[in-house]
Design a protein around this motif. Sequence first.
Motif, PDB file in Angstrom:
ATOM      1  N   UNK A  80       0.886  -1.161   0.000  1.00  0.00           N
ATOM      2  CA  UNK A  80       0.000   0.000   0.000  1.00  0.00           C
ATOM      3  C   UNK A  80       0.923   1.209   0.000  1.00  0.00           C
ATOM      4  N   UNK A  81       0.772   2.069  -0.991  1.00  0.00           N
ATOM      5  CA  UNK A  81       1.724   3.168  -1.129  1.00  0.00           C
ATOM      6  C   UNK A  81       1.102   4.336  -1.873  1.00  0.00           C
ATOM      7  N   UNK A  82       1.796   5.486  -1.810  1.00  0.00           N
ATOM      8  CA  UNK A  82       1.250   6.658  -2.487  1.00  0.00           C
ATOM      9  C   UNK A  82       2.284   7.684  -2.935  1.00  0.00           C
ATOM     10  N   UNK A  83       3.544   7.498  -2.608  1.00  0.00           N
ATOM     11  CA  UNK A  83       4.512   8.542  -2.938  1.00  0.00           C
ATOM     12  C   UNK A  83       5.804   7.936  -3.473  1.00  0.00           C
ATOM     13  N   UNK A  84       6.669   8.798  -3.976  1.00  0.00           N
ATOM     14  CA  UNK A  84       7.910   8.366  -4.624  1.00  0.00           C
ATOM     15  C   UNK A  84       8.789   7.507  -3.721  1.00  0.00           C
ATOM     16  N   UNK A  85       8.839   7.816  -2.442  1.00  0.00           N
ATOM     17  CA  UNK A  85       9.704   7.041  -1.552  1.00  0.00           C
ATOM     18  C   UNK A  85       9.202   5.614  -1.354  1.00  0.00           C
ATOM     19  N   UNK A  86       7.975   5.338  -1.763  1.00  0.00           N
ATOM     20  CA  UNK A  86       7.395   3.998  -1.637  1.00  0.00           C
ATOM     21  C   UNK A  86       7.644   3.113  -2.856  1.00  0.00           C
ATOM     22  N   UNK A  87       8.087   3.688  -3.957  1.00  0.00           N
ATOM     23  CA  UNK A  87       8.198   2.939  -5.215  1.00  0.00           C
ATOM     24  C   UNK A  87       9.142   1.740  -5.106  1.00  0.00           C
ATOM     25  N   UNK A  88      10.327   1.853  -4.510  1.00  0.00           N
ATOM     26  CA  UNK A  88      11.166   0.650  -4.384  1.00  0.00           C
ATOM     27  C   UNK A  88      10.457  -0.477  -3.619  1.00  0.00           C
ATOM     28  N   UNK A  89       9.669  -0.149  -2.610  1.00  0.00           N
ATOM     29  CA  UNK A  89       8.903  -1.139  -1.859  1.00  0.00           C
ATOM     30  C   UNK A  89       7.850  -1.767  -2.766  1.00  0.00           C
ATOM     31  N   UNK A  91       7.815  -2.070  -5.944  1.00  0.00           N
ATOM     32  CA  UNK A  91       8.416  -2.900  -6.996  1.00  0.00           C
ATOM     33  C   UNK A  91       8.908  -4.246  -6.480  1.00  0.00           C
ATOM     34  N   UNK A  92       9.003  -4.405  -5.172  1.00  0.00           N
ATOM     35  CA  UNK A  92       9.358  -5.686  -4.575  1.00  0.00           C
ATOM     36  C   UNK A  92       8.137  -6.602  -4.418  1.00  0.00           C
ATOM     37  N   UNK A  93       6.950  -6.069  -4.673  1.00  0.00           N
ATOM     38  CA  UNK A  93       5.696  -6.812  -4.503  1.00  0.00           C
ATOM     39  C   UNK A  93       5.018  -6.968  -5.860  1.00  0.00           C
ATOM     40  N   UNK A  94       4.356  -8.105  -6.063  1.00  0.00           N
ATOM     41  CA  UNK A  94       3.656  -8.325  -7.328  1.00  0.00           C
ATOM     42  C   UNK A  94       2.438  -7.415  -7.453  1.00  0.00           C
ATOM     43  N   UNK A  95       1.855  -7.033  -6.328  1.00  0.00           N
ATOM     44  CA  UNK A  95       0.649  -6.212  -6.338  1.00  0.00           C
ATOM     45  C   UNK A  95       0.853  -4.983  -5.473  1.00  0.00           C
ATOM     46  N   UNK A  96       0.385  -3.867  -5.976  1.00  0.00           N
ATOM     47  CA  UNK A  96       0.444  -2.632  -5.219  1.00  0.00           C
ATOM     48  C   UNK A  96      -0.870  -1.893  -5.305  1.00  0.00           C
ATOM     49  N   UNK A  97      -1.273  -1.317  -4.198  1.00  0.00           N
ATOM     50  CA  UNK A  97      -2.505  -0.529  -4.149  1.00  0.00           C
ATOM     51  C   UNK A  97      -2.188   0.886  -3.697  1.00  0.00           C
ATOM     52  N   UNK A  98      -2.772   1.834  -4.376  1.00  0.00           N
ATOM     53  CA  UNK A  98      -2.573   3.245  -4.052  1.00  0.00           C
ATOM     54  C   UNK A  98      -3.869   3.843  -3.523  1.00  0.00           C
ATOM     55  N   UNK A  99      -3.918   4.182  -2.221  1.00  0.00           N
ATOM     56  CA  UNK A  99      -5.101   4.835  -1.688  1.00  0.00           C
ATOM     57  C   UNK A  99      -5.168   6.310  -2.086  1.00  0.00           C
ATOM     58  N   UNK A 100      -4.047   6.825  -2.558  1.00  0.00           N
ATOM     59  CA  UNK A 100      -3.992   8.190  -3.088  1.00  0.00           C
ATOM     60  C   UNK A 100      -2.747   8.289  -3.959  1.00  0.00           C
ATOM     61  N   UNK A 101      -2.678   9.366  -4.700  1.00  0.00           N
ATOM     62  CA  UNK A 101      -1.510   9.632  -5.546  1.00  0.00           C
ATOM     63  C   UNK A 101      -1.020  11.013  -5.161  1.00  0.00           C
ATOM     64  N   UNK A 102       0.167  11.067  -4.576  1.00  0.00           N
ATOM     65  CA  UNK A 102       0.638  12.330  -4.013  1.00  0.00           C
ATOM     66  C   UNK A 102       1.563  13.122  -4.927  1.00  0.00           C
ATOM     67  N   UNK A 103       1.926  12.548  -6.076  1.00  0.00           N
ATOM     68  CA  UNK A 103       2.818  13.299  -6.963  1.00  0.00           C
ATOM     69  C   UNK A 103       2.577  12.909  -8.420  1.00  0.00           C
ATOM     70  N   UNK A 104       2.912  13.821  -9.298  1.00  0.00           N
ATOM     71  CA  UNK A 104       2.787  13.548 -10.734  1.00  0.00           C
ATOM     72  C   UNK A 104       3.739  12.439 -11.168  1.00  0.00           C
ATOM     73  N   UNK A 105       4.899  12.341 -10.509  1.00  0.00           N
ATOM     74  CA  UNK A 105       5.844  11.294 -10.895  1.00  0.00           C
ATOM     75  C   UNK A 105       5.281   9.908 -10.604  1.00  0.00           C
TER      76      UNK A 105
END
Length: 150
Positions: A80-89, A91-105
Motif C-alpha cells: 500500500x503506497x502513495x509517494x515516490x519514496x514507496x516505489x522501491x517497496x 516494486x518488490x511486490x507483485x501487487x500494489x494498491x494506491x489509496x492516493x496519488x501524491x505526486x505527478x511522478x
Amino acid sequence: LFDPDARGYTGCFRVRCKTPEAVERISATVKDVAKLDELGIGHAMNLGMYDFFPKVAGKGNTVRYLKEKWGFTDDECVALFDDDNDIPMARECATGYLPSITSESVRSKIEHEKGWNVAKAAGTGVFATEEILEKLLLQVTAEAAVVSAA
C-alpha cells in the motif's frame, strides 16, 4: 536555502527546499547516482521533500530482506503506497494498491507498472484505505476457502 530536518529520524534526514534554486541544486545532487552510490547514500522523494539515508536502508531493501528471511515470493507480497519514496517497496511486490496519488511522478508510472491498482475512492483518506483492505480480505478469504476445500 535548505531546511534540513533530522527530528524524529534515527537513520536519515529530510531536506525541504525553500527556493527554486534549492530545488535545482538538490535535483542535481540526486541525479549524480554514481557519487551517491560511492558514498553509500540512498535517497527518495517524499511529499515534495528529499530523504537521505544509508544505501542499505530504505523501504525496498527492507521488503527484499523480509522476503528472503521468511521465504516469500513477490506474488505473496502486497504494498500500500502513495509517494515516490514507496516505489522501491512497491516494486518488490507483485501487487500494489494506491489509496492516493501524491505526486505527478507516481501518477506517470501507474500505467507502466504491472500490478499497480488505484483505489476507486483514491484521495479520500481512510475510505480509500478501507476499500483496499476489504478487497485484500476478500481475496485472502477466497484463497483460504480453496485451500480448505482441497
